[in-house]
Structure formats: C-alpha cells, structure tokens
Design an enzyme around this catalytic site. Structure first.
Site, PDB file in Angstrom:
ATOM      1  N   GLU A 112       6.852   0.901  12.329  1.00 56.00           N
ATOM      2  CA  GLU A 112       5.527   0.861  11.726  1.00 56.00           C
ATOM      3  C   GLU A 112       4.478   0.963  12.828  1.00 56.00           C
ATOM      4  OE1 GLU A 112       5.320   0.922   8.515  1.00 56.00           O
ATOM      5  OE2 GLU A 112       7.416   0.491   8.131  1.00 56.00           O
ATOM      6  N   GLY A 113       3.233   1.297  12.420  1.00 56.03           N
ATOM      7  CA  GLY A 113       2.125   1.195  13.343  1.00 56.03           C
ATOM      8  C   GLY A 113       1.641   2.492  13.942  1.00 56.03           C
ATOM      9  N   ASN A 170       4.194   0.755   2.261  1.00 61.09           N
ATOM     10  CA  ASN A 170       4.034  -0.324   3.240  1.00 61.09           C
ATOM     11  C   ASN A 170       4.209  -1.680   2.572  1.00 61.09           C
ATOM     12  OD1 ASN A 170       2.747   1.337   5.666  1.00 61.09           O
ATOM     13  ND2 ASN A 170       1.747   1.990   3.788  1.00 61.09           N
ATOM     14  N   SER A 199      -2.921  -3.169   5.975  1.00 62.81           N
ATOM     15  CA  SER A 199      -4.247  -3.376   6.552  1.00 62.81           C
ATOM     16  C   SER A 199      -5.315  -2.488   5.915  1.00 62.81           C
ATOM     17  CB  SER A 199      -4.204  -3.107   8.063  1.00 62.81           C
ATOM     18  OG  SER A 199      -3.783  -1.779   8.314  1.00 62.81           O
ATOM     19  N   GLU A 232       4.399   7.195   2.820  1.00 59.58           N
ATOM     20  CA  GLU A 232       5.246   6.015   3.017  1.00 59.58           C
ATOM     21  C   GLU A 232       4.757   4.899   2.107  1.00 59.58           C
ATOM     22  OE1 GLU A 232       4.954   4.765   7.070  1.00 59.58           O
ATOM     23  OE2 GLU A 232       2.797   4.445   6.987  1.00 59.58           O
ATOM     24  N   ARG A 235      -8.012   7.177   4.815  1.00 58.45           N
ATOM     25  CA  ARG A 235      -8.070   7.365   6.269  1.00 58.45           C
ATOM     26  C   ARG A 235      -8.110   8.860   6.543  1.00 58.45           C
ATOM     27  NH1 ARG A 235      -2.881   4.073   8.059  1.00 58.45           N
ATOM     28  NH2 ARG A 235      -2.134   5.234   6.251  1.00 58.45           N
ATOM     29  N   LYS A 284      11.994   3.152   6.177  1.00 58.25           N
ATOM     30  CA  LYS A 284      11.975   4.596   5.916  1.00 58.25           C
ATOM     31  C   LYS A 284      13.295   5.058   5.303  1.00 58.25           C
ATOM     32  CE  LYS A 284       7.936   5.131   7.978  1.00 58.25           C
ATOM     33  NZ  LYS A 284       7.738   3.741   8.446  1.00 58.25           N
ATOM     34  N   LYS A 289      11.236  10.725  11.092  1.00 56.93           N
ATOM     35  CA  LYS A 289      10.658   9.382  11.072  1.00 56.93           C
ATOM     36  C   LYS A 289      11.716   8.347  11.415  1.00 56.93           C
ATOM     37  CE  LYS A 289       7.024  10.109   7.607  1.00 56.93           C
ATOM     38  NZ  LYS A 289       6.442   9.558   6.364  1.00 56.93           N
ATOM     39  N   ARG A 344       0.868  -1.193   0.000  1.00 53.01           N
ATOM     40  CA  ARG A 344       0.000   0.000   0.000  1.00 53.01           C
ATOM     41  C   ARG A 344       0.895   1.231   0.000  1.00 53.01           C
ATOM     42  NH1 ARG A 344      -2.670   0.281   4.982  1.00 53.01           N
ATOM     43  NH2 ARG A 344      -1.370   2.085   5.494  1.00 53.01           N
TER      44      ARG A 344
END
Length: 531
Positions: free
Chosen positions: A420-421, A158, A163, A156, A506, A334, A416, A137
C-alpha cells in the site's frame, strides 16, 4: 469517441492570465482558511510536538468532469463491496489459502507472512472480540476503450488507513466556493451548482466509528487512533476527532506504535485494552479503548522493530473493536482482488443463500453490476487454466503461464505487489526486465492487471505548496474516483451493517504512473457531474 455529450478534451476551460492568478489566490487562501492543509516537511522527518506552521494541500483549480450515471453506479455498488469484504474478512479458510504464510502470499511476502502468523497464533488461542469494523474506499478510473461506451473500472479496494475523506470534503467545498465567488468567469456551461455534488465524508465516517463505539458498549471508553511518527497529514484526521467529540461525545487518543509499546496493556482476565496517560490528563492514569482505528500499520516501514509487531498483536488480542482487524487488512490484498475476478467467487460471498440466508444474498443483477467494475487480471504464479498456482513450474524454475502471458501483453499491463501507499507498481515497458529479475518463488505475491484507458487530452490546473512561485501548472491529467463506505460485522449472526458515505477525487499528471497524494504524485480534486 465515447458516447457522451461532454468533450473531455475541452477541459479545462481557457482562462486569461489575470483570471488564472485571481482564481489561484482565491483557492489557496480558502484552503489555508478552512483547514485544507498539510504540516510542512522537516529536515529530520519528525514533526514538532506543538505544530507552528502549515501549508495548503495540493489541489486542483477546476473540478474533474465525471459522467453522472457512472458516479451513481460507483455509489450504488459500494453496498455490495462493503458486504463482500466484510464476508471475506470472516472467511478464515479463504484468507489462509490466499494470503497465509503456509500456502498463500504470506509464504513469499515477509510482511504479509508476519501479520498472518501473528493472527494465526491469536486465533489458535481464541480471539475475544467477534466484531470487526472497516472504513473502506473503492477506487475507480474512467475506462474509455476505442469505440466503446465509458465505464468505471476498479483500481483497488482499500481496507486500512483509508485517507483523504476529510480533506476531500473540504476541496469539494473549495470548488463550490470558487463557483460562488467567480462563477469560473462563465467559461463553461457545465460549471453550474447542480453539477457539483455534495460530499459529507466527515459526518459519514465519524458516524461509522460511532457505531463501533456503540457496539462496544462501555460508557467513557475512547477511540484510539494509531498514527505514524512524523505524520504530516494530521488535518485529514483531526476533523474526525472533532466530529466524534462534538456530535457523539466520544473522546480520541492518538498514539504511535512506539508510544503504545510503553502505554498499552491488557487486563489479564477481561482482555480490556487500556492506554496509560498522565494523571493530570486523566484522573485514573489510563483510558479504556473501545475501537482501534489504524492510520498506520499498512506498510513494512511502520514496523521498524519486532516490538512494533508485538504491539500490533497486543492490540489485536484485546477485546477492543479493530478498524481494521488483521483479517480485514489481509482481505484488502491485491491477490484477493485478483481471485475475486475468477468464475464463481463473487457468488461464493454474495449469492450463497444456504450460507447467508435469503435476506443475506444479492441478486444476480447486483452481483453483475459489481463484476462490471473489474478489469482483467491474473496471478503471475497461475497455471494455464488461470485458476490454480503453477507449483510444478516454480519447483522446476521455469516460467509459469501467468508470467508468459504478462510478457506477451506487457505494454497493456501494470504489475502490482501486495503493498500500500503508492510507488510500488511496475508499468508497461518496465515489465519484461522486471520479470527477468523476479525470483520464481516471489511470483505468488504479484498480480498482472490490464491497464485502464482513461479519456485522452483532459487537463486541469494543479497547485502545490512548497514551490517558489506557487504558480498553477496546466497538465494533461487522469482523475481517480474513490467511494467511501463502512461496515460493522461479525458476532454469532455474522450480520453486516454498512453504509456508503461519500467520495474523493485524486488527479495526477498523465505522465505519472502512481496516484498517492501523500507521496507527492497527485492533487486533491472534486467532481463536476456531466451527462
């Protein structure tokens, strides 16, 4: 003002109290009726074996306005991104240099270092499965600098535990339902069917996993979902399981690292991965695994004990196809994202005809189309030429050029780490004091990225379950577009088979710097295409 006929500051349309209440009832009822759900939090943090209740996922009432041509651009360049990250994952020398524990990020980041060292040991022995599979993604924000046209800029890329594909499809369907049921009370001429793009993530992502199963080539083998203990986001995972079973006759087994430590084993002669199951569930007492699909393993807390790392390396050692392999997980770092902005790096992976053949390279126009999605970024450890690590500065304990530049531009930056998360970044005013506290030897694990300037004054109504009133909250928001894709690659030809398969949105309050839905910062949204 950005050059578009749509006024972002006019969003969302005004609603009366009665209209807002009715729309909220329609939206939450639809979500609960159509699997747009989370498991509720528990005091212990663990979910019951047999779930007995659920809450709706956090959602918006209106879709997010997004320029049609920029949405098309994001979909178009996903092909280049799929190929790019597949080729990075196959370039061991590059990953060793950028992410390794001897000279790269893994030298100062213990989590990355442990993954790299385990991968290196397996490579030294010889990996038995040349094929790799990725569900990707690529995330973007609208960029609206003063007196310039709107553009999309990548946040970014992924490569692990990607998800919200399934729930994003469902929230797009929710907004189309609200349009059909209420016409949004004719509050905006932009709210019409042709501006609500279709989204078929579930089919697209499941088709990718089915391609991996086909490439493995053993009838009756199953796909292993590696999941987190206490996972609340199961309703974003189960639809893939159902699609694989109903459309492809592929069975799924779900286990955590803790469970796999006791159930997973390798055949000593073939490296076939098998997972033990009760004989009254499967007559042989075990199932062969074709593909290992990680919905865990992306954060240090997923590896609570050394046994969890040992389990990850056991799975990596097997002949099952990994989604992702450790190499592909490292490729999503990153620091890799930062290095790709350096001159000539995209051409190395996408334009080298001598390496990839005439049919395997992209045109310079296609490469530049992708490069336009980059924001300016640099490593905190770089020397003044902005290309090489400032090793002498680290040894002397003085500031590198990259740190000095970050201090000077702090109010327009985000720092950064390789995490992740959500919840890990450092923004604007917090940058200088953070730099003061960051040990010189850890700077290699951080990058500085110029902040993306989203359109001002755009709002939406955000609805979260679990609050006492469940009333929607009107807020000024920022919306992030994600484009999904998959790639199956490797083998002697290093061919990359790939597809772009869908999207998500999102939306978060503008006051929130982070964007994770599962971590409570964002709600799930969909698109309203505008010109």
């Amino acid at each position: 003002m950005a050059s578009t006929t749509f006024d972002f500051a006019s969003w969302p349309p005004a609603l009366s109290d009665t209209q807002l209440e009715t729309l909220t009832v329609y939206a939450t009822s639809y979500a609960l009726s159509h699997g747009l759900l989370y498991l509720p939090p528990t005091a212990s943090g663990r979910q019951p074996t047999v779930p007995s209740s659920a809450i709706h996922a956090p959602i918006s009432l209106f879709p997010a306005p997004f320029p049609r041509k920029l949405f098309d651009q994001g979909r178009r360049i996903q092909k280049a991104y799929n190929i790019l990250y597949a080729r990075i994952a196959m370039d061991e020398e590059f990953l060793d240099r950028i992410m390794g524990a001897e000279e790269g990020v893994g030298k100062v980041d213990d989590f990355i270092g442990q993954l790299w060292r385990g991968w290196k040991k397996l490579r030294d022995v010889g990996l038995v499965q040349p094929l790799q599979f990725g569900l990707f993604r690529s995330d973007y924000l609208l960029h609206a600098p003063a007196n310039e046209p709107l553009s999309i800029k990548q946040v970014e890329f992924n490569t692990i535990s990607v998800s919200f594909g399934c729930l994003s499809q469902k929230v797009a369907e929710l907004h189309r339902y609200l349009l059909s049921a209420t016409n949004y009370y004719e509050t905006s001429p932009f709210l019409k069917r042709e501006n609500f793009p279709a989204n078929d993530n579930i089919t697209g992502l499941a088709n990718g996993l089915a391609e991996a199963q086909k490439a493995y080539g053993v009838p009756g083998s199953q796909i292993l979902f590696v999941v987190q203990t206490g996972e609340r986001n199961v309703f974003d995972q189960r639809p893939l399981e159902y699609e694989l079973l109903e459309k492809h006759s592929i069975h799924i087994i779900r286990q955590t690292f803790d469970e796999l430590a006791h159930t997973a084993s390798l055949d000593p002669s073939t490296s076939v991965l098998r997972v033990a199951v009760p004989k009254d569930i499967h007559p042989s007492g075990q199932v062969e695994i074709s593909t290992v699909y990680y919905r865990a393993g992306y954060m240090p807390y997923d590896y609570a004990t050394p046994a969890d790392y040992a389990t990850r390396f056991l799975l990596e050692e097997s002949c099952a196809i990994k989604c992702p392999s450790i190499a592909l997980q490292l490729a999503g770092g990153k620091k890799v994202q930062e290095v790709l902005t350096q001159p000539g790096m995209l051409e190395r992976f996408l334009g080298d005809e001598a390496k990839y053949g005439k049919d395997g390279v992209l045109s310079q126009e296609e490469i530049e189309d992708l490069r336009k999605s980059f924001m300016g970024m640099w490593g905190l450890d770089v020397a003044e030429d902005m290309l090489t690590p400032d090793v002498d500065a680290v040894k002397a304990g003085r500031e590198e050029f990259g740190v000095r530049k970050a201090r000077e531009a702090a109010l327009s930056l985000v720092l950064k780490p390789q995490r992740e998360g959500g919840g890990n970044n450092v923004y604007k005013e917090a940058v200088p004091s953070f730099l003061d506290s960051l040990p010189p030897q850890e700077r290699q694990a951080w990058i500085a990225m110029e902040l993306i300037k989203s359109p001002e004054d755009t709002g939406n109504y955000l609805v979260r379950a679990g609050t006492e009133s469940q009333a929607p909250v009107k807020a000024e928001v920022i919306s992030e577009l994600g484009i999904f894709g998959w790639a199956l690659f490797g083998g002697s030809t290093k061919e990359v088979k790939e597809e772009e398969v869908g999207w998500l949105v999102r939306t978060k309050s503008k006051d929130s710097n982070e964007g994770g839905v599962a971590t409570g910062f964002s709600v799930l949204d969909s698109l309203l295409l505008v010109d």
